[in-house]
Design an enzyme around this catalytic site. Structure first.
Site, PDB file in Angstrom:
ATOM      1  N   ASP A 137       4.682  49.565  72.061  1.00  0.00           N
ATOM      2  CA  ASP A 137       5.772  49.011  72.857  1.00  0.00           C
ATOM      3  C   ASP A 137       6.599  48.435  71.976  1.00  0.00           C
ATOM      4  O   ASP A 137       7.428  47.518  72.556  1.00  0.00           O
ATOM      5  CB  ASP A 137       5.081  47.876  73.693  1.00  0.00           C
ATOM      6  CG  ASP A 137       6.101  47.392  74.972  1.00  0.00           C
ATOM      7  OD1 ASP A 137       6.913  48.198  75.151  1.00  0.00           O
ATOM      8  OD2 ASP A 137       6.025  46.269  75.210  1.00  0.00           O
ATOM      9  N   CYS A 194      -0.540  54.206 100.583  1.00  0.00           N
ATOM     10  CA  CYS A 194      -0.262  52.769 100.204  1.00  0.00           C
ATOM     11  C   CYS A 194       0.976  52.197  99.544  1.00  0.00           C
ATOM     12  O   CYS A 194       1.535  53.162  98.699  1.00  0.00           O
ATOM     13  CB  CYS A 194      -1.392  52.615  99.111  1.00  0.00           C
ATOM     14  SG  CYS A 194      -1.514  50.707  98.864  1.00  0.00           S
ATOM     15  N   CYS A 201       6.724  42.760  96.747  1.00  0.00           N
ATOM     16  CA  CYS A 201       7.606  42.235  95.871  1.00  0.00           C
ATOM     17  C   CYS A 201       8.656  41.157  96.512  1.00  0.00           C
ATOM     18  O   CYS A 201       9.232  41.453  97.673  1.00  0.00           O
ATOM     19  CB  CYS A 201       8.646  43.360  95.280  1.00  0.00           C
ATOM     20  SG  CYS A 201       9.889  42.745  94.168  1.00  0.00           S
ATOM     21  N   CYS A 244       5.810  38.134  86.535  1.00  0.00           N
ATOM     22  CA  CYS A 244       5.360  38.173  87.903  1.00  0.00           C
ATOM     23  C   CYS A 244       4.211  39.435  87.966  1.00  0.00           C
ATOM     24  O   CYS A 244       4.472  40.677  87.566  1.00  0.00           O
ATOM     25  CB  CYS A 244       6.470  38.748  88.582  1.00  0.00           C
ATOM     26  SG  CYS A 244       6.342  38.658  90.205  1.00  0.00           S
ATOM     27  N   CYS A 247       2.932  42.823  92.135  1.00  0.00           N
ATOM     28  CA  CYS A 247       2.842  44.239  92.369  1.00  0.00           C
ATOM     29  C   CYS A 247       1.664  44.792  91.831  1.00  0.00           C
ATOM     30  O   CYS A 247       0.914  45.905  92.274  1.00  0.00           O
ATOM     31  CB  CYS A 247       4.079  44.988  91.866  1.00  0.00           C
ATOM     32  SG  CYS A 247       4.741  44.875  90.147  1.00  0.00           S
ATOM     33  N   CYS A 251      -2.943  45.785  94.077  1.00  0.00           N
ATOM     34  CA  CYS A 251      -3.244  47.237  93.836  1.00  0.00           C
ATOM     35  C   CYS A 251      -4.617  47.346  94.351  1.00  0.00           C
ATOM     36  O   CYS A 251      -5.451  46.736  93.573  1.00  0.00           O
ATOM     37  CB  CYS A 251      -2.966  47.747  92.651  1.00  0.00           C
ATOM     38  SG  CYS A 251      -3.548  49.266  92.199  1.00  0.00           S
TER      39      CYS A 251
END
Length: 375
Positions: A137, A194, A201, A244, A247, A251
Site C-alpha cells: 500500500d 445483498c 453508509c 469508519c 460498510c 458484511c
C-alpha cells in the site's frame, strides 16, 4: 520454470507464508486485469478520489503492474486476517468513547506485513533466481483487484476485498516477480443481491455498487483530508475519531472472520475503548507516545484533535466544555476551528458570549468562518 518445479516452489512458499502469519495466498498474472486502466480513468474523471492528488499523478502506473516494473510476470498476493474481537458497530452508541477503525487498533500494518513479505520474497529469489519486489500500500499498485484475480476473494459492493474465510478483514501485500508462475483461479463474486454495505453508509458515499466516492466518505475525511471536516459530514461522524468500519462491519461474510489462529493479529487494549475526555487532553508528545507504531500517528496531532473535537461536539455532553474551550487557544487553526464547532454544539450561549472577543484576536480566516458557520 517446469511445472513440477513450479508446484514444488509454490508449496514451499505457501508453507513459509503460513509460518510467517499470512492467512491467504494466491497468484495472478501481472497482466490479469486489463480492465483496470479504464476503470481507474473513469473514477478519476468523476472526481471520486477527492483531493488525493497522488492517485491522479500515478494513474499511468497504477492501472498496470507492468508499468511499475515492466519485467514483472506474476504477482503473489498475501493476506492477514485482522478481524476484530467484537463488532465495531456496537461502539457507535457510546458517545463518550473514541471509535478507532479496526485496522488501526493494531500495530501499523505496513510494518507488520513488509518484513514478512521481504522474507518470503527472499526465499522466492533464492530458490528461483528470479527478480522480486514487495509492495504494501505504499506504491501505485491496485492490490484489491489483483487479489481478486489471485483468488483471495472478490471485491464487494463496498469496493473492499471480501473473503469466504475472513470476510472484509484482510490486510493485503504483494510480491511482484519476473518468474512465470501458474496463476490461481480468480475469485467469484458472492455478494448476490445483498446491499447491506451500501445501505449502512451514513453519508451515502456509494454512488453505485462497487463504486466509492471519497468526497462523501467518513474514513477519507478522518484519515486523508488535511483541512477542516466539511460541515455536512460532522454530525454523521458520531464518535469516529479515526476511520469508519460501517460498510465492512455489516458484511454477512464476516461471520467466518472469527476463525482464530495463533498468529492472528490482536488489537491494542488501549485503542479498544479510549475516552474522548482523555484524547482531547493529549499534547503532541503524549499523542506520539500513545500512538507510537500505530497508523493513527501518521495523521498528526492537529488532525487527530480535529477529529476528537468533532466527536465531542456530537456527544451532547456538557462535561467537555472546559476542555473544548482550552482548545480555542491551540496553536493549530485546524484545532481551533473544530473547537469552535464543538463549543457551539455543546453550549451555544457560551459561544455567543465569547465570540466577539475571540474574533478580535483571530487572524486565520478559516477559524473566523467557524464562528458564523452552521452547526
Amino acid at each position: 520454470m517446469a511445472t513440477d518445479a513450479a508446484e514444488k516452489l509454490i508449496a514451499e512458499l505457501k508453507t513459509r507464508a503460513e509460518a510467517l502469519g499470512f492467512d491467504a495466498f494466491g497468484i495472478a498474472r501481472a497482466d490479469s486485469r486489463p480492465d483496470l486502466p479504464e476503470k481507474l480513468s473513469h473514477a478519476l474523471a468523476a472526481g471520486w478520489h477527492a483531493d488525493m492528488v497522488w492517485m491522479a499523478e500515478t494513474e499511468a502506473r497504477r492501472g498496470d503492474p507492468r508499468r511499475l516494473w515492466d519485467e514483472a510476470r506474476s504477482v503473489i498476493l498475501l493476506g492477514i486476517n485482522y478481524g476484530p474481537e467484537a463488532d465495531p458497530m456496537t461502539l457507535l452508541a457510546e458517545s463518550d468513547i473514541g471509535n478507532i477503525s479496526a485496522y488501526a487498533r493494531n500495530r501499523d500494518y505496513h510494518d507488520i506485513i513488509k518484513g514478512r513479505l521481504k522474507e518470503l520474497a527472499g526465499l522466492l529469489a533464492r530458490r528461483s533466481g528470479a527478480g522480486v519486489k514487495v509492495f504494501v500500500d505504499t506504491a501505485p499498485l491496485m492490490e484489491k483487484p489483483l487479489a481478486e484475480a489471485a483468488g483471495l476473494g472478490w471485491q464487494g459492493k463496498h469496493s473492499v476485498l471480501v473473503s469466504r474465510q475472513f470476510g472484509s478483514w484482510l490486510f493485503l501485500g504483494a510480491i511482484l516477480t519476473t518468474l512465470d508462475l501458474p496463476p490461481d483461479a480468480p475469485g467469484k463474486d458472492n455478494c448476490g443481491s445483498c446491499t447491506r454495505c451500501l445501505d449502512i453508509c451514513p453519508t451515502n458515499a456509494f454512488p453505485a455498487p462497487f463504486r466509492l466516492d471519497a468526497r462523501k466518505c467518513l474514513a477519507y475525511y478522518s484519515v486523508e483530508h488535511k483541512d477542516q471536516i466539511p460541515r455536512e459530514f460532522r454530525r454523521p461522524m458520531g464518535n469516529r475519531v479515526y476511520g469508519c468500519d460501517d460498510c465492512l462491519a455489516v458484511c454477512p461474510w464476516n461471520k467466518f472472520a472469527s476463525v482464530s489462529r495463533e498468529a492472528r493479529l490482536r488489537s491494542r487494549p488501549e485503542f479498544e475503548r479510549p475516552s474522548l475526555a482523555d484524547l482531547v487532553r493529549l499534547d503532541d508528545a503524549a499523542f506520539r507516545d500513545l500512538f507510537s507504531g500505530s497508523p493513527v500517528k501518521r495523521i498528526g496531532h492537529a488532525r487527530f484533535l480535529r477529529n476528537v473535537l468533532i466527536c465531542i461536539g456530537n456527544s451532547d455532553n456538557c462535561a467537555y466544555i472546559d476542555a473544548v474551550e482550552k482548545r480555542l487557544d491551540d496553536a493549530s487553526p485546524l484545532v481551533r476551528g473544530a473547537a469552535i464547532w464543538a463549543l457551539r454544539r455543546l453550549d451555544p450561549d457560551r459561544a455567543d458570549t465569547i465570540r466577539q472577543a475571540r474574533l478580535a484576536l483571530e487572524q486565520d480566516e478559516t477559524v473566523r468562518a467557524e464562528w458564523d458557520g452552521a452547526v
